[in-house]
Design an enzyme around this catalytic site. Structure first.
Site, PDB file in Angstrom:
ATOM      1  N   GLU A 288      -2.983  -0.361  -8.698  1.00  0.00           N
ATOM      2  CA  GLU A 288      -3.792   0.791  -8.305  1.00  0.00           C
ATOM      3  C   GLU A 288      -2.959   2.065  -8.361  1.00  0.00           C
ATOM      4  O   GLU A 288      -1.808   2.093  -7.916  1.00  0.00           O
ATOM      5  CB  GLU A 288      -4.358   0.605  -6.899  1.00  0.00           C
TER       6      GLU A 288
ATOM      7  N   LYS B 228      -8.695  10.392   9.069  1.00  0.00           N
ATOM      8  CA  LYS B 228      -8.565   9.050   9.624  1.00  0.00           C
ATOM      9  C   LYS B 228      -9.589   8.777  10.723  1.00  0.00           C
ATOM     10  O   LYS B 228      -9.732   9.562  11.665  1.00  0.00           O
ATOM     11  CB  LYS B 228      -7.153   8.853  10.199  1.00  0.00           C
TER      12      LYS B 228
ATOM     13  N   ASP C 273       0.814  -1.210   0.000  1.00  0.00           N
ATOM     14  CA  ASP C 273       0.000   0.000   0.000  1.00  0.00           C
ATOM     15  C   ASP C 273       0.852   1.266   0.000  1.00  0.00           C
ATOM     16  O   ASP C 273       1.810   1.395   0.765  1.00  0.00           O
ATOM     17  CB  ASP C 273      -0.914  -0.026   1.236  1.00  0.00           C
ATOM     18  N   HIS C 274       0.471   2.205  -0.859  1.00  0.00           N
ATOM     19  CA  HIS C 274       1.113   3.523  -0.921  1.00  0.00           C
ATOM     20  C   HIS C 274       2.640   3.417  -1.019  1.00  0.00           C
ATOM     21  O   HIS C 274       3.375   4.068  -0.272  1.00  0.00           O
ATOM     22  CB  HIS C 274       0.703   4.382   0.287  1.00  0.00           C
TER      23      HIS C 274
ATOM     24  N   HIS D 157      -9.783   5.918  -0.569  1.00  0.00           N
ATOM     25  CA  HIS D 157      -8.774   5.776   0.475  1.00  0.00           C
ATOM     26  C   HIS D 157      -9.219   6.465   1.760  1.00  0.00           C
ATOM     27  O   HIS D 157     -10.100   7.330   1.741  1.00  0.00           O
ATOM     28  CB  HIS D 157      -7.441   6.364   0.001  1.00  0.00           C
TER      29      HIS D 157
END
Length: 489
Positions: free
Chosen positions: A268, A310, A159-160, A342
């Protein structure tokens, strides 16, 4: 001696056995148990699987640690424990497990629903903050599906990721999804610059770059479903300045790593880590350039209007969000990939819109909300530990803001002294307290006493092990609410 003792207790029915974990391969039977707060594999019989598993033998039975090496053995004999790519047509949810123990609850939540889980999902930042590595991330997910007997498949998302060495490492370890973070290639200054500055910088670009974009987009209108996307000179110049370098980076990574992986990898594109929202036209231009270079996109994550902070609900004008979501979803459909959301944890007020406008073909990422449910369990069952963690988080909050953007107001959090033990779990219902505990997870997990021992971590995990079923139930309820609102049947 330990193996002998545990196996004797197993035979006497004094050890917890996970009933869905009973699996057999070529004469070897394996199941998962928990004894003295730890999980093990127990193998009996004969054959290649039995021989390959590493562990202590007693009375013809082998007791095996949940090690990386033993996970690789399970992968060879039970294909459902190997992560897989799902492609662009399925509905997926990323269920980042920062603790390495949420997997069983996640599996229980998605079982029987029309969605595929990405159970192994971590960024390099999260690994640094939790003290874990990518081997452990896939290990935890594989053992979770083994424990739960979940054979429907799961994915693993690097991820990321921003750096080539991290991308290479993730792919070498078997990750089946790569989320490319292009934030370092996106020109945020150009996004906010005045028109004269944009024009000046644009004219400094190579003529070949300018002529490419102008021939393709200048003064042209593109029909995307019911939406028209037009590029005038000012819009095009700004988009090129903001995204051209990022587009070249995306193409480079795809051609060097995804095309040559020798297996399916869900690719992605993340353009959400920016200072300004992604205009639908900008999204269209990025996608058009990638598709023109035959980049096979699994999903793309724009930065939506409003705030996706978040661990709390969406902040912003929902009507405006809906108008722009409709265009973003149409662009994704136009080019044939999924829209990705996200920081998708707890965005309850917009989930129904996401499910509707994407026709249920989306990717949503969650992570920190699973940690917060663990914190809630601690608050309910070990109030003394929770109080110490809460106070430590308050004292170290500013350190954590270096990693996450939040608008937390600590003055809105009720003082601990004014809250009874019975009321402690309600902190997890308040935005400011949620974000306080959300972004300090790394500091809390890695905090040490003067003698180098864990300040909170060991007691935290021990509490959750003792309350394993409570934690699973909390995840089924909380993540289940996400899926219900997203329209996942």
């Amino acid at each position: 001696m330990k193996a002998q003792s545990i196996i004797e207790r197993l035979a006497a029915g004094q050890v917890h056995v996970y009933p869905r974990s009973r699996h057999e391969s070529e004469g070897t039977r394996v199941q998962m148990i928990k004894a003295e707060g730890r999980k093990y594999l127990v193998a009996e019989g004969s054959g290649k699987l039995y021989d390959e598993l590493r562990g202590e033998e007693a009375d013809g039975v082998k007791l095996c640690e949940l090690s990386h090496e033993n996970r690789l053995v399970l992968n060879r004999h039970f294909p459902f424990t190997v992560p897989q790519a799902f492609g662009k047509q399925s509905t997926t949810i990323g269920l980042g497990d920062r603790l390495g123990i949420a997997g069983p609850g996640h599996v229980q939540t998605v079982r029987g629903r029309a969605i595929h889980p990405i159970l192994a999902q971590q960024s390099i930042r999260e690994l640094a903050l939790t003290g874990r590595d990518y081997k452990q991330v896939i290990d935890a997910a594989a053992y979770a599906v083994f424990q739960e007997g979940y054979t429907e498949g799961y994915g693993a998302d690097g991820d990321h990721l921003k750096k080539e060495e991290d991308i290479r490492m993730a792919l070498d370890l078997g990750f089946t999804m790569l989320t490319l973070d292009c934030s370092e290639q996106i020109d945020n200054e150009a996004a906010q610059a005045g028109e004269s500055e944009v024009k000046r910088k644009y004219e400094e670009l190579p003529e070949s770059v300018r002529s490419h974009y102008e021939a393709k987009y200048l003064d042209k209108t593109f029909q995307v479903g019911p939406h028209a996307i037009h590029f005038d000179a000012a819009t095009l110049m700004r988009d090129v300045l903001v995204y051209h370098e990022a587009i070249q980076f995306m193409i480079y990574i795809y051609e060097k790593y995804i095309q040559t992986a020798g297996r399916a990898v869900d690719f992605e594109i993340s353009i959400d880590e920016t200072l300004t929202p992604t205009a639908p036209g900008s999204h269209f231009l990025v996608a058009s350039e990638l598709i023109g270079k035959n980049v096979d996109i699994f999903s793309m994550a724009p930065r939506f209007i409003g705030e996706f902070q978040k661990g709390i609900d969406y902040i912003g004008d929902i009507a405006q969000f809906e108008r722009e979501l409709a265009v973003h979803a149409a662009i994704a459909d136009h080019f044939g990939y999924k829209l990705s959301i996200h920081s998708g944890s707890d965005k309850f007020s917009v989930f129904a819109l996401v499910g509707s406008y994407t026709n249920g073909r989306f990717h949503v990422k969650t992570a920190g909300t699973n940690w917060l449910e663990a914190v809630r369990i601690v608050a309910k069952t070990n109030p003394g530990l929770y109080r110490r963690m809460h106070q430590y988080a308050l004292e170290h909050f500013e350190e954590a803001t270096a990693y996450y953007h939040v608008t937390t107001n600590l003055n809105n959090i009720r003082p601990l002294a004014d809250v009874s033990d019975e009321e402690l779990p309600s902190y997890m219902n308040e935005n400011d307290a949620r974000q306080l505990l959300h972004i300090t997870y790394g500091l809390l997990l890695q905090a040490k006493k003067d003698d180098g021992s864990s300040l909170f971590r060991d007691e935290f995990f021990r509490t959750l092990s003792e309350r394993e079923e409570d934690y699973e139930a909390a995840l089924r309820s909380h993540i289940g609410k996400h899926l219900d609102l997203l329209g996942v049947k």
